[in-house]
Design a protein around this motif. Sequence first.
Motif, PDB file in Angstrom:
ATOM      1  N   ASP A  12       0.835  -1.384   0.015  1.00 37.63           N
ATOM      2  CA  ASP A  12       0.005   0.010   0.076  1.00 37.63           C
ATOM      3  C   ASP A  12       0.821   1.190   0.190  1.00 37.63           C
ATOM      4  OD1 ASP A  12       0.870  -0.194   2.422  1.00 37.63           O
ATOM      5  OD2 ASP A  12      -1.183   0.095   3.640  1.00 37.63           O
ATOM      6  N   GLN A  13       2.001   1.103  -0.676  1.00 40.49           N
ATOM      7  CA  GLN A  13       3.051   2.305  -0.715  1.00 40.49           C
ATOM      8  C   GLN A  13       2.853   2.709  -2.297  1.00 40.49           C
ATOM      9  OE1 GLN A  13       4.578   3.929   1.550  1.00 40.49           O
ATOM     10  NE2 GLN A  13       5.634   2.611   2.952  1.00 40.49           N
ATOM     11  N   TYR A  14       2.517   3.979  -2.222  1.00 37.83           N
ATOM     12  CA  TYR A  14       2.145   4.465  -3.626  1.00 37.83           C
ATOM     13  C   TYR A  14       3.196   5.674  -3.930  1.00 37.83           C
ATOM     14  CZ  TYR A  14      -1.801   1.549  -2.847  1.00 37.83           C
ATOM     15  OH  TYR A  14      -2.596   0.644  -2.489  1.00 37.83           O
ATOM     16  N   LEU A  15       4.204   5.924  -3.253  1.00 39.02           N
ATOM     17  CA  LEU A  15       5.404   6.719  -3.638  1.00 39.02           C
ATOM     18  C   LEU A  15       6.506   6.176  -4.278  1.00 39.02           C
ATOM     19  CD1 LEU A  15       5.241   8.748  -0.245  1.00 39.02           C
ATOM     20  CD2 LEU A  15       4.166   9.377  -2.170  1.00 39.02           C
ATOM     21  N   GLY A  16       7.495   7.207  -4.739  1.00 39.73           N
ATOM     22  CA  GLY A  16       8.476   6.661  -5.262  1.00 39.73           C
ATOM     23  C   GLY A  16       8.308   5.872  -6.430  1.00 39.73           C
ATOM     24  N   LEU A  17       9.119   4.670  -6.221  1.00 35.76           N
ATOM     25  CA  LEU A  17       8.899   3.673  -7.730  1.00 35.76           C
ATOM     26  C   LEU A  17       7.697   3.319  -8.114  1.00 35.76           C
ATOM     27  CD1 LEU A  17      10.920   2.163  -9.570  1.00 35.76           C
ATOM     28  CD2 LEU A  17      11.051   0.329  -8.018  1.00 35.76           C
ATOM     29  N   ALA A  18       6.587   3.422  -7.125  1.00 37.86           N
ATOM     30  CA  ALA A  18       5.309   2.917  -7.470  1.00 37.86           C
ATOM     31  C   ALA A  18       4.662   4.206  -8.257  1.00 37.86           C
ATOM     32  CB  ALA A  18       4.368   2.875  -6.237  1.00 37.86           C
ATOM     33  N   SER A  19       4.967   5.329  -8.177  1.00 37.39           N
ATOM     34  CA  SER A  19       4.409   6.249  -8.936  1.00 37.39           C
ATOM     35  C   SER A  19       4.807   6.160 -10.328  1.00 37.39           C
ATOM     36  CB  SER A  19       4.819   7.801  -8.353  1.00 37.39           C
ATOM     37  OG  SER A  19       6.386   7.717  -8.457  1.00 37.39           O
ATOM     38  N   VAL A  43       5.521   3.350 -11.943  1.00 32.42           N
ATOM     39  CA  VAL A  43       4.543   2.218 -12.407  1.00 32.42           C
ATOM     40  C   VAL A  43       3.291   2.577 -12.541  1.00 32.42           C
ATOM     41  CG1 VAL A  43       3.673  -0.041 -11.814  1.00 32.42           C
ATOM     42  CG2 VAL A  43       6.023   0.491 -11.112  1.00 32.42           C
ATOM     43  N   LYS A  44       2.609   3.605 -11.866  1.00 37.83           N
ATOM     44  CA  LYS A  44       1.416   4.206 -11.934  1.00 37.83           C
ATOM     45  C   LYS A  44       1.260   4.798 -13.252  1.00 37.83           C
ATOM     46  CE  LYS A  44      -2.204   7.028 -10.210  1.00 37.83           C
ATOM     47  NZ  LYS A  44      -2.593   7.907  -9.151  1.00 37.83           N
ATOM     48  N   ASP A  45       2.344   5.710 -13.722  1.00 33.88           N
ATOM     49  CA  ASP A  45       2.555   6.435 -14.776  1.00 33.88           C
ATOM     50  C   ASP A  45       2.591   5.306 -15.976  1.00 33.88           C
ATOM     51  OD1 ASP A  45       2.293   8.811 -13.761  1.00 33.88           O
ATOM     52  OD2 ASP A  45       4.460   8.890 -13.412  1.00 33.88           O
ATOM     53  N   LEU A  46       3.086   4.162 -16.066  1.00 34.53           N
ATOM     54  CA  LEU A  46       3.269   3.099 -17.115  1.00 34.53           C
ATOM     55  C   LEU A  46       1.758   3.038 -17.171  1.00 34.53           C
ATOM     56  CD1 LEU A  46       6.444   0.912 -16.636  1.00 34.53           C
ATOM     57  CD2 LEU A  46       5.761   2.274 -18.563  1.00 34.53           C
ATOM     58  N   TRP A  47       1.193   2.313 -16.157  1.00 37.98           N
ATOM     59  CA  TRP A  47      -0.112   1.849 -16.338  1.00 37.98           C
ATOM     60  C   TRP A  47      -1.110   2.476 -17.076  1.00 37.98           C
ATOM     61  CZ3 TRP A  47      -2.538  -2.447 -16.264  1.00 37.98           C
ATOM     62  CH2 TRP A  47      -4.056  -2.631 -15.983  1.00 37.98           C
ATOM     63  N   GLN A  48      -1.119   3.758 -16.758  1.00 36.69           N
ATOM     64  CA  GLN A  48      -2.010   4.875 -17.344  1.00 36.69           C
ATOM     65  C   GLN A  48      -1.681   5.423 -18.417  1.00 36.69           C
ATOM     66  OE1 GLN A  48      -2.138   7.869 -14.218  1.00 36.69           O
ATOM     67  NE2 GLN A  48      -3.814   6.765 -13.162  1.00 36.69           N
ATOM     68  N   GLY A  49      -0.132   5.287 -19.078  1.00 35.47           N
ATOM     69  CA  GLY A  49       0.173   5.514 -20.290  1.00 35.47           C
ATOM     70  C   GLY A  49       0.723   6.975 -20.207  1.00 35.47           C
ATOM     71  N   SER A  50       1.053   7.652 -19.220  1.00 33.37           N
ATOM     72  CA  SER A  50       1.428   8.943 -19.051  1.00 33.37           C
ATOM     73  C   SER A  50       2.627   9.149 -18.753  1.00 33.37           C
ATOM     74  CB  SER A  50       0.532   9.531 -17.749  1.00 33.37           C
ATOM     75  OG  SER A  50       0.701   8.725 -16.635  1.00 33.37           O
ATOM     76  N   LEU A  51       3.635   8.179 -18.768  1.00 31.76           N
ATOM     77  CA  LEU A  51       5.131   8.270 -18.645  1.00 31.76           C
ATOM     78  C   LEU A  51       5.710   8.711 -19.829  1.00 31.76           C
ATOM     79  CD1 LEU A  51       7.217   8.035 -16.467  1.00 31.76           C
ATOM     80  CD2 LEU A  51       7.646   5.696 -17.334  1.00 31.76           C
ATOM     81  N   PRO A  52       6.151  10.112 -20.057  1.00 33.14           N
ATOM     82  CA  PRO A  52       6.628  10.540 -21.564  1.00 33.14           C
ATOM     83  C   PRO A  52       8.068   9.802 -21.694  1.00 33.14           C
ATOM     84  CG  PRO A  52       6.869  11.929 -19.630  1.00 33.14           C
ATOM     85  CD  PRO A  52       6.116  11.009 -19.061  1.00 33.14           C
ATOM     86  N   ALA A  53       8.810   9.357 -20.714  1.00 35.25           N
ATOM     87  CA  ALA A  53      10.346   9.110 -20.930  1.00 35.25           C
ATOM     88  C   ALA A  53      10.551   7.928 -19.747  1.00 35.25           C
ATOM     89  CB  ALA A  53      11.058  10.070 -21.222  1.00 35.25           C
ATOM     90  N   LEU A  54      11.575   7.155 -19.987  1.00 31.41           N
ATOM     91  CA  LEU A  54      12.203   6.357 -18.945  1.00 31.41           C
ATOM     92  C   LEU A  54      13.103   7.225 -18.332  1.00 31.41           C
ATOM     93  CD1 LEU A  54      12.569   2.825 -20.730  1.00 31.41           C
ATOM     94  CD2 LEU A  54      10.686   3.746 -19.056  1.00 31.41           C
ATOM     95  N   PRO A  55      13.154   7.132 -17.056  1.00 27.21           N
ATOM     96  CA  PRO A  55      13.935   8.115 -16.265  1.00 27.21           C
ATOM     97  C   PRO A  55      15.364   7.267 -16.127  1.00 27.21           C
ATOM     98  CG  PRO A  55      12.560   7.327 -14.622  1.00 27.21           C
ATOM     99  CD  PRO A  55      11.962   6.971 -16.158  1.00 27.21           C
ATOM    100  N   GLY A  56      16.435   8.117 -16.351  1.00 28.94           N
ATOM    101  CA  GLY A  56      17.911   7.430 -15.976  1.00 28.94           C
ATOM    102  C   GLY A  56      18.413   6.914 -17.089  1.00 28.94           C
TER     103      GLY A  56
END
Length: 610
Positions: free
Chosen positions: A192-199, A201-214
């Motif tokens: 039930d932790q949704y900060l950090g890395l989980a955020s 993953v959420k962007d990936l799921w929603q299709g809202s991650l514009p680029a891969l960081p790093g």
Amino acid sequence: MSLEDRHALVLGANGFIGRHLVLALGQAGVRVSTANRSRESYQRLVRWLAERGHDQVPADLRVDFTKASLLDGECDDITEIYNCAGAYRFGMSVDEARRANVDTVRAVVAFAARLPNLHRLVQVSGYRVGGQDPASWSEEYRRQTYRALGAYEASKAEADAVFQGMATELGVSWSIVNPASVIGDSETGESDQYLGLASNVKDLWQGSLPALPGTGQTFVPVVAADYLARFMTQLPMDTATQRAAYWLLDDDTPALPDLLTLVAEHYGTKAPRTRVPVPLLKRLPRWLTKADPETLTFLSTDRYPTESAHAFAARHRLAMPDTTTTIRRWADHLAAHRFGDAPAGDRRFTKPGGIRTFELGEAGAPTVVLPGLPVNADTWAPVVAAVGHARAVDLPGLGMSTGRRDDWRAWLTSLVTEAGARHLVGHSIGAAAAVEAATAHPCAVDQLTLVSPFFLQMHPPRTARWTPMTRWHLRRTTPTALAERLTGTTDHATALQSAVADLRRGTVAATTARLLAATANSQWRADLRAKLQRYPGRVHIVTGSHDPLTVEGQSLLDTLPHATVTVIAGAGHQPQLTHPEDVAQAIGEQTTFPGPQGGPGVRTVRERPR
């Protein structure tokens, strides 16, 4: 110290790490007391433990970090303390972060120093902040650290230094664990932790991650929550762990872009092709990156001293779970629970026919709901709960399931012949799927309940055939607009939030638009009616009084020997939204059929007044 002599006190027991630790200690046979701020928080913990089959209730002690006594209650026989308390939150002020993460450490160490039988104080620190030198923390160094790292990470670094210095000074035997990003349970993926890395993953799921960081060297390591908890339970039993810190993480965690690509492939989505190096990411404005500046310090190429943790684990026969498997299970749990937005309940992903499928309700239940358009399994959750021994599944390509219309045959075959579906409840387009499954495998399906079966009702308006326009509209609709369109009122907007979220993700809107257009196909409608006539089992039709059967549909049902009809007064095409109790009662009823003297074509109509 024998197992019978151990009495553990867990601070922060209601947190993510704390709950798993209490469970692990209890499973190991250790007597546990938990420090809780309120009776309500303690009861939440007890319920969580019971839901995981652990009925050994820990003692409830009230904690107040502002009081010198710290705890109310008898504590003299406590042999070990685990401090999991603190705040994991970005955006805090410096004072707020120090009160939550530094002042609590001071209070805990001072309390520990007063206990006559304490063998060990275990502190949860962090992989990026562990190993501080207490002597270096001058006032100027502290100010520089907070400026460089931000309030959260700096407060954890200061807490690590304060803990070591104060515990050593007061003669408290201590150990520190420095966990990496703690992801889900290795077996269930639960988190039930949704900060950090989980955020991310959420962007990936929603299709809202514009680029891969790093880049390929950016290392954000992970560790399973249950492995961390098991590791911690062993520390007080090993004298070699006194005044020692342990970095818990998998050295083989994929580089961050590769980790996110792994999750994207598991989700059946496309990962962004563009990679943004960390130095550039830190220079970009926040409105563009959508990343909290405090999280960017975690994007590093650093590696960590894990040798002592590996040696300890080997000594105590602790095997680290496979990280790739844990990541996939964690990603599943996050998505199934809509990253914290879904109500509590049994939710999971399965793979009938090899299709990644979302379902909610009782796993393996014989009654299976196949939702209609443009809604999803979540809109049926109240009905499923009321019916009991039931589940709802998203059709391929709809809701949170992958796949497409071409996958129906294999998917339905697996659902009814392998996954235990015996009573199919099909709503609208789901009614078509239910009929196709039942006629293809009549011996496997005992009963059909068809809710608002479109092929027995009026044709949809011509606009439903305009697939591009429908797709455009569905991707841009709001819960309020969709509720008004489906039910004539905005009262059900909240219940449709998840459906709107699904329509904005991937190709769900396009699949929905194509299926909506298909419901107008006269040949398909005729084929479904013919198949329904051939089905030898029981058939129960549920419609709303504002969404009646056609004369042709009624005539077909008159020819079926085991057909009944329930009409819900005041309901339309989406009765699960407007009349969930009535729908649940209709589904759950034991239908009684007329005797031989009634003959074929007997039909019972039950009006349900509102």
